[in-house]
Design an enzyme around this catalytic site. Structure first.
Site, PDB file in Angstrom:
ATOM      1  N   CYS A  89      27.906 -44.468  23.508  1.00 15.39           N
ATOM      2  CA  CYS A  89      27.018 -45.174  24.442  1.00 15.39           C
ATOM      3  C   CYS A  89      26.476 -44.149  25.426  1.00 15.39           C
ATOM      4  O   CYS A  89      27.182 -43.225  25.808  1.00 15.39           O
ATOM      5  CB  CYS A  89      27.786 -46.193  25.270  1.00 15.39           C
ATOM      6  SG  CYS A  89      28.529 -47.449  24.275  1.00 15.39           S
TER       7      CYS A  89
ATOM      8  N   GLU B  12      22.845 -52.964  32.887  1.00 13.82           N
ATOM      9  CA  GLU B  12      21.988 -52.322  31.898  1.00 13.82           C
ATOM     10  C   GLU B  12      21.285 -53.318  31.001  1.00 13.82           C
ATOM     11  O   GLU B  12      21.764 -54.428  30.789  1.00 13.82           O
ATOM     12  CB  GLU B  12      22.845 -51.460  30.969  1.00 13.82           C
ATOM     13  CG  GLU B  12      23.733 -50.504  31.691  1.00 13.82           C
ATOM     14  CD  GLU B  12      24.516 -49.602  30.760  1.00 13.82           C
ATOM     15  OE1 GLU B  12      24.573 -48.408  31.055  1.00 13.82           O
ATOM     16  OE2 GLU B  12      25.064 -50.082  29.766  1.00 13.82           O
TER      17      GLU B  12
END
Ligand SMILES: C=C(C)CCOP(=O)(O)OP(=O)(O)O
Length: 264
Positions: A125, A182
């Site tokens: 990620c 996010e």
């Protein structure tokens, strides 16, 4: 005992022994020994220097709730929890990586990570960055980070092998100092790749077969990241069962808001 019953019992015993041996081998964890020849990480104010440098160097993409690019901010600014509990919304990605057999790479974040140290998570990620006066494309960013974190050679990762599955908008306060807010672009990748993890990023990894995954999770010695947990709960089974036809299931235009759950 009749001959037939004896035969069945013997078969069951052999099958269970073979299975347990197979499972042990297939989900064997690889803990990364620190290499003595490499300089040990230096800390500044209790934070690893390499990770600290990235916090102020990496320029992330600030977006609105529809994932429209609004401007830029440093990685630190994008993860700092404000006095009001708010965190700047920015673009991120999460890669789920499978080998050709269909086993999934699970990794443990290193203790040096500023956010979610020692948590277990999906393969990789990070964030697309603002580079050369423009917003980096998500698949380019994913390849860059898979190379940096897992040491996967770039030529093992043809962009065609990635499927952009969907986007997830989530907020998690982390440790109260640094957290996440996010629009996470979820990418699936399938291919046999060479893996040589960077110990500043990853402390352990393994490939987990689908049939072992549910039993394996509770044996982990740490929590799992909130984004991994969310995708696991809402989509992972469906997508893992359908690795051969992911494009049909992809929802790249959607931005989901799933409920956050306890990560342990
Ligand atoms: C949480 C997501 C989806 C992006 C941030 O991941 P990381 O915290 O692993 O980002 P890097 O430090 O590796 O850039």
């Amino acid at each position: 005992m009749g001959e037939r019953r004896k035969c069945v019992l013997y078969y069951m015993l052999v099958r269970s022994l073979t299975r347990s041996l197979w499972n042990t081998v297939r989900v064997e964890k690889r803990t990364l020994a620190s290499e003595p020849s490499k300089p040990q990480p230096v800390e500044k104010d209790g934070v690893d220097a390499v990770q600290l440098e990235a916090l102020d160097r990496d320029i992330c993409l600030v977006v609105d709730e529809k994932d429209n690019f609004l401007g830029t901010a440093t990685k630190r600014e994008c993860h700092k929890v404000g006095d009001d509990g708010k965190i700047l919304l920015h673009r991120a990605f999460s890669v789920f990586l499978f080998n050709k057999r269909g086993d999934m790479l699970l990794q443990r974040r290193s203790s040096q990570k500023v956010t979610y140290p020692d948590y277990y998570s999906n393969a990789c990620c990070s964030h697309p960055l603002y580079l050369d006066d423009k917003a980096e494309d998500v698949i380019t960013a994913a390849r860059r980070r898979l190379h940096h974190e897992l040491g996967i050679p770039l030529d093992h990762m043809d962009p065609e092998l990635f499927t952009f599955m969907t986007r997830v908008h989530y907020h998690d306060p982390g440790d109260g100092v640094f957290g996440e807010h996010e629009i996470d672009h979820v990418l699936f990748f399938q291919g046999d790749v060479k893996v040589k993890p960077n110990s500043n990023e990853i402390s352990e990894y393994c490939f987990v077969p689908k049939s072992e995954f549910n039993a394996y999770l509770p044996t982990l010695e740490g929590p799992i990241t909130p984004w991994f947990n969310m995708i696991r709960r809402h989509r992972l089974k469906l997508w893992w069962d359908n690795l051969h036809r992911l494009k049909e299931l992809a929802e790249p235009d959607k931005i989901h808001k799933f409920m956050t759950e306890n990560t342990k």
